[in-house]
Design a protein around this motif. Structure first.
Motif, PDB file in Angstrom:
ATOM      1  N   LEU D 155       0.977  -1.203  -0.016  1.00 47.02           N
ATOM      2  CA  LEU D 155       0.008  -0.122  -0.129  1.00 47.02           C
ATOM      3  C   LEU D 155       0.854   1.393   0.015  1.00 47.02           C
ATOM      4  CD1 LEU D 155      -2.739  -0.849   2.439  1.00 47.02           C
ATOM      5  CD2 LEU D 155      -2.972  -0.712   0.036  1.00 47.02           C
ATOM      6  N   PHE D 156       1.954   1.058   0.704  1.00 48.50           N
ATOM      7  CA  PHE D 156       2.920   2.353   0.878  1.00 48.50           C
ATOM      8  C   PHE D 156       3.410   2.516  -0.428  1.00 48.50           C
ATOM      9  CE2 PHE D 156       7.225   3.974   1.499  1.00 48.50           C
ATOM     10  CZ  PHE D 156       6.872   4.822   2.949  1.00 48.50           C
ATOM     11  N   LEU D 157       3.772   1.460  -1.070  1.00 50.93           N
ATOM     12  CA  LEU D 157       4.413   1.697  -2.567  1.00 50.93           C
ATOM     13  C   LEU D 157       3.427   2.339  -3.560  1.00 50.93           C
ATOM     14  CD1 LEU D 157       6.487  -1.470  -3.464  1.00 50.93           C
ATOM     15  CD2 LEU D 157       7.182   0.751  -3.505  1.00 50.93           C
ATOM     16  N   ILE D 158       2.213   1.923  -3.455  1.00 49.97           N
ATOM     17  CA  ILE D 158       1.160   2.298  -4.321  1.00 49.97           C
ATOM     18  C   ILE D 158       0.914   3.716  -4.011  1.00 49.97           C
ATOM     19  CG2 ILE D 158      -1.285   2.371  -4.988  1.00 49.97           C
ATOM     20  CD1 ILE D 158      -1.016  -0.832  -4.766  1.00 49.97           C
ATOM     21  N   VAL D 159       0.746   4.192  -2.859  1.00 50.51           N
ATOM     22  CA  VAL D 159       0.491   5.562  -2.677  1.00 50.51           C
ATOM     23  C   VAL D 159       1.535   6.238  -2.978  1.00 50.51           C
ATOM     24  CG1 VAL D 159       0.215   7.328  -0.676  1.00 50.51           C
ATOM     25  CG2 VAL D 159      -1.037   5.122  -0.493  1.00 50.51           C
ATOM     26  N   LEU D 160       2.913   5.844  -2.805  1.00 52.28           N
ATOM     27  CA  LEU D 160       4.139   6.438  -3.244  1.00 52.28           C
ATOM     28  C   LEU D 160       4.109   6.763  -4.988  1.00 52.28           C
ATOM     29  CD1 LEU D 160       6.613   7.206  -1.475  1.00 52.28           C
ATOM     30  CD2 LEU D 160       7.766   5.030  -2.530  1.00 52.28           C
ATOM     31  N   LEU D 161       3.845   5.750  -5.592  1.00 53.04           N
ATOM     32  CA  LEU D 161       3.802   5.877  -6.866  1.00 53.04           C
ATOM     33  C   LEU D 161       2.676   6.986  -7.545  1.00 53.04           C
ATOM     34  CD1 LEU D 161       5.590   4.922  -9.480  1.00 53.04           C
ATOM     35  CD2 LEU D 161       3.597   3.285 -10.039  1.00 53.04           C
ATOM     36  N   LEU D 162       1.564   6.501  -7.073  1.00 54.39           N
ATOM     37  CA  LEU D 162       0.298   7.391  -7.622  1.00 54.39           C
ATOM     38  C   LEU D 162       0.582   8.706  -7.331  1.00 54.39           C
ATOM     39  CD1 LEU D 162      -2.504   4.955  -6.906  1.00 54.39           C
ATOM     40  CD2 LEU D 162      -1.233   5.247  -9.024  1.00 54.39           C
ATOM     41  N   ALA D 163       1.062   9.259  -5.995  1.00 49.11           N
ATOM     42  CA  ALA D 163       1.258  10.419  -5.360  1.00 49.11           C
ATOM     43  C   ALA D 163       2.546  11.095  -6.687  1.00 49.11           C
ATOM     44  CB  ALA D 163       1.609  10.676  -4.335  1.00 49.11           C
ATOM     45  N   ALA D 164       3.295  10.369  -6.826  1.00 49.81           N
ATOM     46  CA  ALA D 164       4.571  10.948  -7.534  1.00 49.81           C
ATOM     47  C   ALA D 164       3.936  10.996  -8.919  1.00 49.81           C
ATOM     48  CB  ALA D 164       5.720  10.025  -7.744  1.00 49.81           C
ATOM     49  N   VAL D 165       3.424  10.212  -9.581  1.00 50.53           N
ATOM     50  CA  VAL D 165       2.748  10.548 -11.076  1.00 50.53           C
ATOM     51  C   VAL D 165       1.820  11.741 -11.152  1.00 50.53           C
ATOM     52  CG1 VAL D 165       1.313   9.573 -12.764  1.00 50.53           C
ATOM     53  CG2 VAL D 165       3.201   8.081 -11.776  1.00 50.53           C
ATOM     54  N   ALA D 166       0.885  11.636 -10.012  1.00 53.58           N
ATOM     55  CA  ALA D 166      -0.210  12.784  -9.934  1.00 53.58           C
ATOM     56  C   ALA D 166       0.593  14.298  -9.950  1.00 53.58           C
ATOM     57  CB  ALA D 166      -0.977  12.660  -8.942  1.00 53.58           C
ATOM     58  N   LEU D 167       1.783  14.367  -9.012  1.00 50.59           N
ATOM     59  CA  LEU D 167       2.378  15.445  -8.915  1.00 50.59           C
ATOM     60  C   LEU D 167       3.242  15.946 -10.133  1.00 50.59           C
ATOM     61  CD1 LEU D 167       2.748  17.523  -6.373  1.00 50.59           C
ATOM     62  CD2 LEU D 167       1.257  15.513  -6.263  1.00 50.59           C
ATOM     63  N   TYR D 168       3.767  14.939 -10.569  1.00 55.48           N
ATOM     64  CA  TYR D 168       4.311  15.097 -11.881  1.00 55.48           C
ATOM     65  C   TYR D 168       3.619  15.828 -13.137  1.00 55.48           C
ATOM     66  CZ  TYR D 168       6.183  13.929 -16.538  1.00 55.48           C
ATOM     67  OH  TYR D 168       6.649  13.937 -17.783  1.00 55.48           O
ATOM     68  N   ALA D 169       2.393  15.077 -13.167  1.00 52.99           N
ATOM     69  CA  ALA D 169       1.452  15.479 -13.949  1.00 52.99           C
ATOM     70  C   ALA D 169       1.013  17.122 -13.689  1.00 52.99           C
ATOM     71  CB  ALA D 169       0.209  14.819 -14.133  1.00 52.99           C
ATOM     72  N   LEU D 170       0.862  17.267 -12.269  1.00 56.74           N
ATOM     73  CA  LEU D 170       0.087  18.635 -11.983  1.00 56.74           C
ATOM     74  C   LEU D 170       1.297  19.761 -11.898  1.00 56.74           C
ATOM     75  CD1 LEU D 170      -2.162  17.328  -9.207  1.00 56.74           C
ATOM     76  CD2 LEU D 170      -2.776  18.733 -11.339  1.00 56.74           C
ATOM     77  N   GLU D 171       2.351  19.417 -11.328  1.00 53.28           N
ATOM     78  CA  GLU D 171       3.367  20.439 -11.122  1.00 53.28           C
ATOM     79  C   GLU D 171       4.758  20.229 -11.990  1.00 53.28           C
ATOM     80  OE1 GLU D 171       3.830  22.098  -7.670  1.00 53.28           O
ATOM     81  OE2 GLU D 171       1.829  21.927  -7.328  1.00 53.28           O
ATOM     82  N   GLY D 172       4.744  19.408 -12.889  1.00 56.45           N
ATOM     83  CA  GLY D 172       5.689  19.023 -13.773  1.00 56.45           C
ATOM     84  C   GLY D 172       6.136  20.188 -14.443  1.00 56.45           C
TER      85      GLY D 172
END
Lengths: 394, 394, 394, 394
Positions: D155-172
């Protein structure tokens, strides 16, 4: 000692072989996610973009093939544990499989840039098996502890909003960039209450800092309560789950089935279950023995020197070390995927104190084994506590 | 499967309908708080300030109307569970309701700017129901564990002050801006001891860093103790609360009332209570059954194929799956808001091991039901221990 | 309800009066520490430096007087619980008292600047009573769990050093200012492993960040273990301490003394002790009753309408609400500092299930009380479960 | 009281003497690691580089000598508990010893700069004894709780990756330096999810901040679950380990051996074992007594005024304070390294409530002792159940 290393390697190989398909699936998954992440790095995209694209399409292809294979009418499929196609497609696992295949081509079709579309590959992570178990565990604990968790959550919300409003009022004019609106102050409050503390917004006024200190300490307090609630809920859920898993196994061991009901309950609470792949070493000769084993399913081989013997479902082993405190007299390995029930020495003693009949049965059996060993008798008798002899070094 | 979705939606609708008023209240609350936050953002205030002001006044009006309605003499009010007006105004809930209505007009009256006055809308959050439960839980745990919590709190204070004084002495001259006075050093100490770590004040000298490292580790240690104390206190409080809630329910089930006192105590510890709105699905046909249910109040409908039957308070269901391990034989839904007591399979087995009389009664009842079903006496009381038939939609 | 407020205020006043001396001492302590902190702020020192100095000297004088009074030969002192002078001076409390008085004049004598000397006033915080209890609790838990805590501590050290060396090797040349030496890298490692994260040193290389991520997750893991160990140790210590405190109290209640030994043990585990000052409200009429009380020492007044009655050590009250679930029939307050033992309704039921003799005795007593009330009989009989009558509203 | 200090010092000296070799070893280890760290600081390397190099080579020499001594054929070595040479070299401890000696000269040989080579000295930390215990503890807990820990980890891994991808999309595009690629966003995600919060990368968009807030709260939630799992696992493991350690000791005390099996089980759960070096003070005269002691091995001296007496393995002491609540009547110290079993007063009472035979035996023994003392038969066996007198210093 090198023998030891060989055993370990064989054991590892057994795990890999048994989990072969999952191993391949996880490798594909890891490759895909690494490729997805690499695609977003301009240098890597420039240099080896085409390779990355090939990897990504290959992974997508693999998962698509998996989806098709799983949802295909079941006649031709060997594994009978698989559910039928429609059930599968409407299940959580089917939904996840669909989610890993469909969105990417759809996004490309609707005109998303490849770079954005491939970000959806992060959903592949949901295919990891423990996700289901993890979510189910979390779900059960949250359901059981819904009321206190909600209460703590609401207290969290209130501290958050009140702190944000207070800081907005106090620091809004001092640092308009950071506390000039309530949403900005809320951002500060959430980084502080979770003790993350980015440091991008820091109160400057004395009163603001006093409130911030209170928020930090509240954060620790609320989190302590939170951890306490989850720990309590988890411990309860854990016990319940183990009990259910062990119950059927215990009643499948003929030796234990004859115990009366309260004894079975007690034993079910004590036993710990392990699933081992084939060729796993269970017991190593010469090591101190701190538990005995019941075979719920599968088969083990006791490596007695001239003629190793085999024990099947319903048999037990490792009891000699418990009865007289001696080190393990032989190495035991599984010959096929097996499920064992472990009874720790502490539990064995606690249990036999109240139920001497089990101790007596185990002792009778152990004595019979030792006698047989001394007789130097036969080497058949695989599946049992009854005929369990071995010749040789006895 | 679509049938399944319909059920879920109906179930959700049931929840909403039942909690209709609270749903409206919470929506108003959320709208008000969002509007309050938006009012502080200059751009939003500029563009849609008048709309926001309308929303805020509407919310305030809603809460004022609620306050008046609640404190009105009770003759004309339908809900008899409401306390009388004066009691209400002096209760915690009455105080909160007053706090959400009065301060804003008063502030405006005494000349506060509208922008400041509306910040008081953050008090509306206190109207959330779980606040009371949360504070009461926190209060009980804190009261029970007052001594150790105080001890840890005082240790926290001492580490805080000694660290601040030490850092003031060591770094005061190096970084006067950050450690030049004890209050400034205290600010650093609190961000460090709670492991928030803003990074706005960081020791530079070697000795200062050594002390900082010690403070961080102390923070973890103190917090570990803190979490341990809260976890222990919470677990105790939890058990106590569940017991009290379940006791009266257990003794309201005629089937259980005949057990002797120790058995009732034991069962009370095992049962878990759930409150369900009407049209909730309790059991779905074909699913594995891991618990049985006693109806403490309300009514359920067992969807047996030709003629569904209904069970009322005092009846139980779901026992067949426990006795023979088969999947659920029928879907069961509530027909009105109901309170059920859940007995998990693990507890059922543990309990019946010590109290075979319950198992026997349940088996007798189950046999009777099965017989009745085989007789084809479908329309009457198949699953209830007493005949609780209904002929309407049956 | 205003009656209620009066009671609360009186209750608060009782606490203050009882703890009068400690209240004065703590006020002096707080004033001294605030003055010490204020002395370090240039503006405050400039404006009101002389006032602050007067406060500080006054506090020092107070503590010196306290030290002299406590270490004076005991003949003339009233409290006989005070230890004699030499024992006091060599005890922990005596040492702390010395530490709060001597160092400051000594520092001034040896030429320290007043500003530095007064920093030693931070030691006054050690005079807080819970310090001893807190340290003793921490000490006991640490002693009991010494081995696992040391193990986790050593793992912490190893991760710390290995991470620091790795980051020094990886980032030393990139960011010499932050990772250029192992001590600097250690500083980064400790802020990261404790998840404080100042952000003054942040790895830049990919490998460095990977290691940093591993360090953060290790920090959570080690801290989780740490919290688990402290929680386990605390729970054990807690149970032990409560048992010892309750044992003597239980055996001092004549009503309970006649129980057999296992029952006393069980009851000792269930009872919770509270110490109340005089004029505390224990039970409020009309509230739901969820526990009964045994008076270990002191006296309470039951506010029955025409003639309130008093109960002394050895008596019990509050049992009627437990027996029939009715709300409290009268308000009860203490008339002197009292120690009560609380038996929760859940424990009462669990206990009487196994020991019906207690339930019977309580019921007999309750019936006798009700009869007496109906007879309208006398109002003497203060100290007892035996003669306990009251006239009036019965 | 100065007597007290002498005792404490002697006690400390006893610990040092007993652990003499380990004390030397740890000093060498500490010196080596400090020297290694100092070598990386340019100023220190410049000034005292040659000294540091000497210290490092000396430490390396010490560890090399230790390795040789341990792997030498065993004839000439005194300690018979040492394993033979080859077993040692292939054990974990042998491997660690090799790792602390070989890599540094090898690195120098293969041309590494001395500065880099000496960094390997950080491996010396693995020689700390609790490392093995710590890893073994961690290993057992992780193995027992493997499934839930894996679930939470995933679960930790999933939250990690999804958050990273979302922030990449939003703040990239907003902050390309910090969120411009998924690996960079992952760095942000890991510092946020572990609540470390360096603050080097902070989302700026509203949606990004909302996701960040969710990630922080998830971090607390996942970590709460994690701590709960580890706490549950640790508590289980703890109980198991204590039981095994105590069992053999309990059965080695003749006085306890005669109890029936359930009583021994119960007592084993209650006793706590402590290992004391020689000259440790166990009990101090005049202190309140809250436990009694059984001597599992070693010997203690009871300092009775005219003639101190000695008690050996199998004896018990400290029971008088438990029986009548009086303070300790004599000071007791060990005369040789001893293992004692502690029975707390709470457990003593709980145990004797169910097993009055132990209480009776203890009382008989205590009475006999008191009689003997009154007879003035001072020199003989006052406190031992069997006469264990010694005439030397008595």
């Amino acid at each position: 000692m090198p023998h030891h290393v060989t055993d370990e390697l064989l054991s590892l190989w057994g795990v890999l072989k048994r989990n072969g398909y999952r191993f391949v699936q996880y490798s594909v998954l890891a490759a895909g996610i690494v490729a997805m992440a690499a695609m977003t790095v301009p240098e890597l995209r420039g240099e080896s973009g085409s390779w990355l694209r090939i990897v990504l399409w290959a992974c997508l292809g693999f998962f698509a093939a998996e989806l098709v294979a799983k949802s295909w009418p079941k006649k031709s499929r060997p594994k009978k544990s698989d559910p039928d196609a429609t059930t599968y497609l409407f299940s959580l696992s089917g939904l996840i499989d669909l989610l890993s295949v469909l969105p990417i081509p759809l996004a490309l079709l609707f005109g998303a840039s490849p770079q954005s579309a491939w970000l959806l590959a992060s959903l592949w992570l949901l295919k990891l098996t423990p996700v289901g178990a993890g979510l189910s565990l979390l779900g059960r604990v949250m359901q059981q502890e819904a009321r206190p968790l909600t209460s703590v959550g609401v207290l969290f919300l209130i501290v958050l909003l009140l702190a944000a409003v207070a800081l907005y009022a106090l620091e809004g004019s001092v640092q308009p960039e950071r506390f000039g609106t309530v949403p900005r102050a809320l951002w500060w409050a959430v980084t502080t209450l979770t003790t993350t503390g980015y440091g991008d917004a820091v109160p400057q006024t004395s009163l603001g800092r006093l409130i911030a200190a209170f928020v930090m300490v509240s954060g620790l307090g609320l989190f302590g309560l939170w951890a306490g609630i989850l720990a309590t809920g988890f411990a309860t859920e854990h016990r319940r789950r183990d009990f259910i898993r062990n119950w059927d196994l215990v009643t499948s061991v003929p030796f234990l089935r004859n115990l009366n009901a309260p004894a079975i309950i007690e034993l079910t609470r004590m036993l710990r279950r392990i699933d081992l792949p084939e060729r796993s070493m269970v017991v190593r000769q010469g090591r101190p023995g701190d538990c005995m084993y019941f075979i719920a399913s599968g088969e083990v081989e006791v490596r007695l020197e001239p003629n190793p013997i085999r024990l099947g479902a319903g048999a037990f082993f490792g009891e000699i070390a418990l009865l007289d405190g001696s080190p393990r007299t032989a190495t035991v390995t599984t010959t096929m995927p097996s499920t064992l029930l472990i009874l720790e020495v502490s539990d064995f003693r606690a249990f036999t104190a109240h139920h001497p009949e089990l101790a007596r049965s185990v002792e009778v059996e152990a004595a019979r084994r030792r006698d047989k060993q001394n007789d130097g008798a036969a080497k058949t008798a695989r599946l049992s506590p009854e005929p369990l002899e071995n010749s040789g070094d006895g």
